[in-house]
Design a protein around this motif. Structure first.
Motif, mmCIF file in Angstrom:
data_model
loop_
_atom_site.group_PDB
_atom_site.id
_atom_site.type_symbol
_atom_site.label_atom_id
_atom_site.label_comp_id
_atom_site.label_asym_id
_atom_site.label_seq_id
_atom_site.Cartn_x
_atom_site.Cartn_y
_atom_site.Cartn_z
ATOM 1 N N ILE A 35 5.766 4.656 -12.949
ATOM 2 C CA ILE A 35 5.109 5.131 -11.727
ATOM 3 C C ILE A 35 5.489 4.208 -10.512
ATOM 4 C CG2 ILE A 35 3.423 6.167 -12.834
ATOM 5 C CD1 ILE A 35 1.502 4.070 -12.345
ATOM 6 N N CYS A 36 5.310 4.802 -9.320
ATOM 7 C CA CYS A 36 5.457 4.058 -8.203
ATOM 8 C C CYS A 36 4.230 2.888 -8.135
ATOM 9 C CB CYS A 36 5.406 4.867 -7.137
ATOM 10 S SG CYS A 36 5.270 4.005 -5.111
ATOM 11 N N SER A 37 4.479 1.596 -7.651
ATOM 12 C CA SER A 37 3.750 0.704 -7.531
ATOM 13 C C SER A 37 2.585 0.620 -6.462
ATOM 14 C CB SER A 37 4.372 -0.762 -7.643
ATOM 15 O OG SER A 37 5.244 -0.758 -6.365
ATOM 16 N N VAL A 38 3.042 1.542 -5.515
ATOM 17 C CA VAL A 38 2.107 1.842 -4.414
ATOM 18 C C VAL A 38 1.276 3.060 -4.637
ATOM 19 C CG1 VAL A 38 2.106 2.385 -1.910
ATOM 20 C CG2 VAL A 38 3.808 0.900 -2.838
ATOM 21 N N CYS A 39 1.972 4.285 -5.013
ATOM 22 C CA CYS A 39 1.231 5.639 -5.160
ATOM 23 C C CYS A 39 0.779 6.091 -6.322
ATOM 24 C CB CYS A 39 1.747 6.499 -4.142
ATOM 25 S SG CYS A 39 3.426 7.220 -4.783
ATOM 26 N N ASP A 40 1.419 5.373 -7.378
ATOM 27 C CA ASP A 40 1.111 5.893 -8.822
ATOM 28 C C ASP A 40 1.858 7.215 -8.960
ATOM 29 O OD1 ASP A 40 -0.223 3.589 -9.219
ATOM 30 O OD2 ASP A 40 -2.127 4.558 -9.015
ATOM 31 N N GLN A 41 2.727 7.675 -8.247
ATOM 32 C CA GLN A 41 3.355 8.953 -8.569
ATOM 33 C C GLN A 41 4.466 8.694 -9.770
ATOM 34 O OE1 GLN A 41 5.744 10.233 -5.029
ATOM 35 N NE2 GLN A 41 6.639 11.905 -6.198
ATOM 36 N N ARG A 42 4.637 9.540 -10.500
ATOM 37 C CA ARG A 42 5.602 9.269 -11.603
ATOM 38 C C ARG A 42 6.943 9.529 -10.968
ATOM 39 N NH1 ARG A 42 3.385 11.966 -17.180
ATOM 40 N NH2 ARG A 42 1.424 11.209 -17.276
ATOM 41 N N LEU A 43 8.014 8.703 -11.497
ATOM 42 C CA LEU A 43 9.072 8.504 -10.981
ATOM 43 C C LEU A 43 10.296 9.230 -11.801
ATOM 44 C CD1 LEU A 43 8.876 4.642 -10.115
ATOM 45 C CD2 LEU A 43 8.807 6.783 -8.675
ATOM 46 N N GLN A 44 9.889 9.605 -12.928
ATOM 47 C CA GLN A 44 10.800 10.123 -13.801
ATOM 48 C C GLN A 44 11.588 11.457 -13.207
ATOM 49 O OE1 GLN A 44 9.386 10.932 -17.906
ATOM 50 N NE2 GLN A 44 11.180 11.681 -18.559
ATOM 51 N N GLU A 45 12.875 11.506 -13.416
ATOM 52 C CA GLU A 45 13.790 12.566 -12.547
ATOM 53 C C GLU A 45 13.782 12.771 -10.999
ATOM 54 O OE1 GLU A 45 13.511 16.354 -14.745
ATOM 55 O OE2 GLU A 45 13.182 15.397 -16.417
ATOM 56 N N GLN A 46 13.439 11.449 -10.564
ATOM 57 C CA GLN A 46 13.486 11.268 -8.939
ATOM 58 C C GLN A 46 14.006 10.134 -8.397
ATOM 59 O OE1 GLN A 46 10.081 10.608 -6.512
ATOM 60 N NE2 GLN A 46 8.624 10.811 -8.060
ATOM 61 N N SER A 47 14.487 9.952 -7.146
ATOM 62 C CA SER A 47 15.004 8.714 -6.644
ATOM 63 C C SER A 47 13.784 7.491 -6.752
ATOM 64 C CB SER A 47 15.391 8.739 -5.393
ATOM 65 O OG SER A 47 16.581 9.658 -5.225
ATOM 66 N N PHE A 48 14.200 6.421 -7.280
ATOM 67 C CA PHE A 48 13.393 5.365 -7.183
ATOM 68 C C PHE A 48 13.925 3.986 -7.051
ATOM 69 C CE2 PHE A 48 14.645 5.520 -11.514
ATOM 70 C CZ PHE A 48 15.109 4.221 -11.863
ATOM 71 N N TYR A 49 13.478 2.982 -6.504
ATOM 72 C CA TYR A 49 14.021 1.688 -6.214
ATOM 73 C C TYR A 49 13.036 0.647 -7.074
ATOM 74 C CZ TYR A 49 15.971 4.075 -2.492
ATOM 75 O OH TYR A 49 16.789 5.006 -1.735
ATOM 76 N N SER A 50 13.971 -0.377 -7.683
ATOM 77 C CA SER A 50 13.284 -1.547 -8.562
ATOM 78 C C SER A 50 13.486 -2.684 -7.618
ATOM 79 C CB SER A 50 13.731 -1.489 -9.825
ATOM 80 O OG SER A 50 13.281 -2.638 -10.306
#
Length: 167
Positions: free
Chosen positions: A37-52
């Motif tokens: 999940i996003c460390s800010v909004c807790d939105q699940r990141l599976q199957e979308q653009s994300f950054y680490s």
């Protein structure tokens, strides 16, 4: 003698991940679906653009607004960080597509534009139609002469005139 089944721990919570239906693998690491999940909004990141960045995961929107983003320029219009081309006008920064006419939303990148008294930006057509003062003699808009950025007009008795129309 019984043996415990082996498991790989979730990178986020260190809990055991059993069964493929509750896990995902990203960047070579294993996560519970609910831990990826996003460390800010807790939105699940599976199957979308994300950054680490430095071990923290970000959805695209929060990465654009985070200190982890390499750019510090934010668009004065939309508020998002500007990653590529920065268009600067009047001390503000814009995405090229965000610098547009307040009436028709046409992009004004590289185009002639005008400002009203509150610094709102207009394309030529909409400035002439809605903002430019109208000459009391000829009833045409009073605009800068070609090649000039300055509008010359005469104001007399609360009426506007082209310099050549005032008599």
């Amino acid at each position: 003698m019984t043996t415990e089944p082996s498991f790989e721990p979730c990178v986020n919570c260190s809990g055991g991940v059993y069964g493929g239906g509750q896990a995902c693998r990203a960047m070579g690491k294993l996560y519970h679906d609910s831990c990826f999940i996003c460390s800010v909004c807790d939105q699940r990141l599976q199957e979308q653009s994300f950054y680490s960045v430095s071990g923290k995961l970000f959805c695209e929107d929060h990465f654009k607004h985070s200190e982890a983003h390499p750019s510090t320029q934010t668009c004065d219009s939309c508020g998002f960080l500007i990653k590529d081309t920065v268009l600067q006008a009047f001390g503000s920064c814009y995405h090229p597509g965000c610098f547009c006419c307040v009436i028709c939303c046409q992009s004004l990148e590289g185009a002639l534009f005008f400002l009203d008294s509150t610094n709102r930006v207009y394309c030529l057509k909409d400035y002439q139609r809605y903002v430019a003062p109208i000459c009391a003699t000829c009833c045409r808009p009073i605009l800068p002469s070609e090649g000039s950025a300055v509008t010359e007009r005469i104001v007399s008795m609360n009426r506007d005139y082209h310099v050549d129309c005032f008599q």
